[in-house]
Scaffold this motif. Structure first.
Motif, PDB file in Angstrom:
ATOM      1  N   ILE A  28       0.838  -1.207   0.000  1.00  7.44           N
ATOM      2  CA  ILE A  28       0.000   0.000   0.000  1.00  7.44           C
ATOM      3  C   ILE A  28       0.870   1.253   0.000  1.00  7.44           C
ATOM      4  O   ILE A  28       0.611   2.213  -0.743  1.00  7.44           O
ATOM      5  CB  ILE A  28      -0.946   0.005   1.224  1.00  7.44           C
ATOM      6  N   LEU A  29       1.928   1.253   0.822  1.00 10.57           N
ATOM      7  CA  LEU A  29       2.783   2.430   0.928  1.00 10.57           C
ATOM      8  C   LEU A  29       3.563   2.702  -0.350  1.00 10.57           C
ATOM      9  O   LEU A  29       4.005   3.831  -0.584  1.00 10.57           O
ATOM     10  CB  LEU A  29       3.747   2.272   2.107  1.00 10.57           C
ATOM     11  N   HIS A  30       3.741   1.696  -1.200  1.00  8.44           N
ATOM     12  CA  HIS A  30       4.373   1.911  -2.487  1.00  8.44           C
ATOM     13  C   HIS A  30       3.494   2.785  -3.383  1.00  8.44           C
ATOM     14  O   HIS A  30       4.001   3.575  -4.186  1.00  8.44           O
ATOM     15  CB  HIS A  30       4.635   0.568  -3.185  1.00  8.44           C
ATOM     16  N   GLU A  31       2.173   2.635  -3.232  1.00  7.46           N
ATOM     17  CA  GLU A  31       1.254   3.390  -4.077  1.00  7.46           C
ATOM     18  C   GLU A  31       0.662   4.597  -3.369  1.00  7.46           C
ATOM     19  O   GLU A  31       0.371   5.617  -3.996  1.00  7.46           O
ATOM     20  CB  GLU A  31       0.126   2.473  -4.564  1.00  7.46           C
ATOM     21  N   LEU A  32       0.465   4.473  -2.073  1.00  4.74           N
ATOM     22  CA  LEU A  32      -0.113   5.571  -1.285  1.00  4.74           C
ATOM     23  C   LEU A  32       0.770   5.803  -0.056  1.00  4.74           C
ATOM     24  O   LEU A  32       0.543   5.210   1.006  1.00  4.74           O
ATOM     25  CB  LEU A  32      -1.545   5.221  -0.854  1.00  4.74           C
ATOM     26  N   LEU A  37      -2.705   7.809   7.610  1.00  7.46           N
ATOM     27  CA  LEU A  37      -4.043   7.780   7.031  1.00  7.46           C
ATOM     28  C   LEU A  37      -4.463   6.362   6.646  1.00  7.46           C
ATOM     29  O   LEU A  37      -5.640   6.005   6.778  1.00  7.46           O
ATOM     30  CB  LEU A  37      -4.106   8.705   5.810  1.00  7.46           C
ATOM     31  N   VAL A  38      -3.513   5.567   6.191  1.00  5.24           N
ATOM     32  CA  VAL A  38      -3.820   4.168   5.863  1.00  5.24           C
ATOM     33  C   VAL A  38      -4.249   3.408   7.110  1.00  5.24           C
ATOM     34  O   VAL A  38      -5.246   2.680   7.109  1.00  5.24           O
ATOM     35  CB  VAL A  38      -2.597   3.492   5.207  1.00  5.24           C
ATOM     36  N   PHE A 203      -1.133  12.263  13.983  1.00  5.16           N
ATOM     37  CA  PHE A 203       0.142  11.920  13.359  1.00  5.16           C
ATOM     38  C   PHE A 203       0.130  12.303  11.872  1.00  5.16           C
ATOM     39  O   PHE A 203       1.131  12.781  11.332  1.00  5.16           O
ATOM     40  CB  PHE A 203       0.431  10.423  13.501  1.00  5.16           C
ATOM     41  N   ALA A 204      -1.013  12.050  11.230  1.00  3.83           N
ATOM     42  CA  ALA A 204      -1.117  12.393   9.800  1.00  3.83           C
ATOM     43  C   ALA A 204      -0.963  13.897   9.592  1.00  3.83           C
ATOM     44  O   ALA A 204      -0.288  14.344   8.652  1.00  3.83           O
ATOM     45  CB  ALA A 204      -2.463  11.912   9.254  1.00  3.83           C
ATOM     46  N   PHE A 210      -1.983  15.207   5.125  1.00  3.49           N
ATOM     47  CA  PHE A 210      -3.153  15.866   4.539  1.00  3.49           C
ATOM     48  C   PHE A 210      -2.733  16.802   3.400  1.00  3.49           C
ATOM     49  O   PHE A 210      -3.381  16.855   2.341  1.00  3.49           O
ATOM     50  CB  PHE A 210      -3.916  16.657   5.605  1.00  3.49           C
ATOM     51  N   TYR A 211      -1.659  17.524   3.612  1.00  7.27           N
ATOM     52  CA  TYR A 211      -1.163  18.446   2.586  1.00  7.27           C
ATOM     53  C   TYR A 211      -0.718  17.676   1.342  1.00  7.27           C
ATOM     54  O   TYR A 211      -1.016  18.074   0.209  1.00  7.27           O
ATOM     55  CB  TYR A 211      -0.003  19.260   3.165  1.00  7.27           C
TER      56      TYR A 211
END
Length: 385
Positions: A28-32, A37-38, A203-204, A210-211
């Motif tokens: 997931i972290l490779h794409e997002l 947030l995940v 944390f996000a 968010f930005y």
């Protein structure tokens, strides 16, 4: 399901979910690349799952929210949230093996916490050797890691933080299972997920996620979410809910140190799959050191509870006292008969029969205890007098 099968099933379920979630989150972290947030999405999915099955389907029972449980679960949730953050940061900056090896050091700390706060005995000599074997393997891995050579200690800042947090979380989580009275298996999952998502959103925000999401949306629009990333997000939500249930179930069945080691051992498959997927996996020497960690984990034996040892010693003392009394009575009767052979009348015969019957009962009672080497030695010493 009997107790033994329940323990085995809980371990297998937790092992599958734990090993799978590491790989899924890495994909997931490779794409997002938005770790907090995940995780927040996965926590929300678990909450939705629990309350949907309860209120809409009536399939599962849930616990009412009680303030006397909120405080201990809040402390656990803080450690859990920080641990998740450190884990996701580590996954973003280094390889999977780094996280697993630092996790392999956690049993050393948790074993001490087990003794200090959870009423367990110190590990046996074999277990200490196993724990130090894990530490030695971790050191060998660090020595072979290119990131350590190029970045030094900073390459291990997040994994080290993760180590301390996961150790506290493992010990405190076991304490909650023992001290907080929740009626359903969904209870711990409810509390940890409901209390866990607000810190993750903080944390996000602090990490600028968010930005970055806003910028990506302005740049690509809905195209930022590919079909593969959406599929992985859904799969991560399912497995994340599964690890919530299986993790607390397994934690309730084994000691904190054993639970920690289970989490280390089951990631062996993760490393093998990681070697096939990414080019950031460790060198052969690093993999060999990691395997050494797993061998140490396999050799570890769960330490008994202090109260169990006290109870065992009390049972042994009762048995030894019974043995001593019966042996003395039998010797006294034999001595009387040897002095006056004609004295063995019906009363003595009846008494000998009673002693024989008591001996049979005694031997039956200690049948389950006779494999205990200390009891065997004490039994031999008494009967040989």
């Amino acid at each position: 399901m009997n107790e033994k099968n329940e323990v085995i099933t809980s371990i297998l379920a937790y092992s599958f979910c734990s090993g799978s979630l590491v790989l899924i989150n890495k994909l997931i972290l490779h794409e997002l690349p938005y770790p907090s947030l995940v995780i927040t999405l996965q926590l929300w999915a678990a909450i939705f799952f629990i309350y949907s099955l309860h209120y809409c389907c009536g399939i599962i029972d849930i616990d009412a929210i009680k303030w006397n449980a909120v405080i201990p679960y809040s402390l656990y949730t803080i450690a859990f949230s920080l641990g998740v953050l450190c884990n996701m940061k580590s996954l973003s900056l280094s390889n999977v093996e780094t996280i697993i090896v630092f996790r392999a050091l956690a049993p050393l700390l948790v074993s001490v916490l087990d003794v200090a706060f959870l009423g367990r005995e110190w590990p046996s000599f074999r277990s200490w050797m196993a724990l130090f074997l894990i530490a030695f393997g971790a050191f060998g891995y660090a020595a072979s890691d290119e990131q350590f050579e190029s970045q030094g200690l900073m390459a291990y800042f997040w994994p080290t933080m993760y180590l301390f947090l996961i150790s506290f979380e493992m010990a405190y989580g076991k304490n909650i299972v023992k001290s907080v009275d929740l009626k359903t298996r969904s209870g711990p999952v409810q509390y940890t997920n409901m209390l866990g998502w607000p810190p993750m959103l903080l944390f996000a925000h602090g990490g600028g996620e968010f930005y970055r999401v806003h910028e990506k949306w302005v740049e690509d629009g809905p195209a930022m979410f590919t079909s593969s990333s959406l599929a992985l997000l859904c799969l991560g939500c399912v497995v994340g809910t599964g690890i919530g249930y299986s993790g607390w179930w397994c934690r309730s069945k084994v000691s904190a140190a054993s639970y920690t080691i289970i989490g280390v051992i089951n990631k062996c498959t993760t490393v093998l799959v990681n070697c096939l997927i990414w080019d950031k996996h460790a060198a052969p020497k690093g993999i060999a050191s990691f395997v050494l960690c797993l061998v140490g984990g396999a050799l570890y034996q769960q330490a008994p509870m202090k109260m169990d040892i006290a109870r065992q010693e009390g049972i042994q003392d009762d048995i030894i006292a019974s043995i001593t009394t019966d042996v003395d009575e039998e010797k006294a009767l034999l001595s009387e008969i040897e002095e006056d052979p004609g004295k063995e009348d019906a009363d003595e015969t009846s008494e000998r029969a009673s002693l024989s019957e008591k001996k049979d009962i005694r031997e039956e009672n200690i049948d389950d205890e006779k494999n205990d080497s200390s009891l065997q030695r004490r039994y031999t010493n008494v009967t040989a007098r």
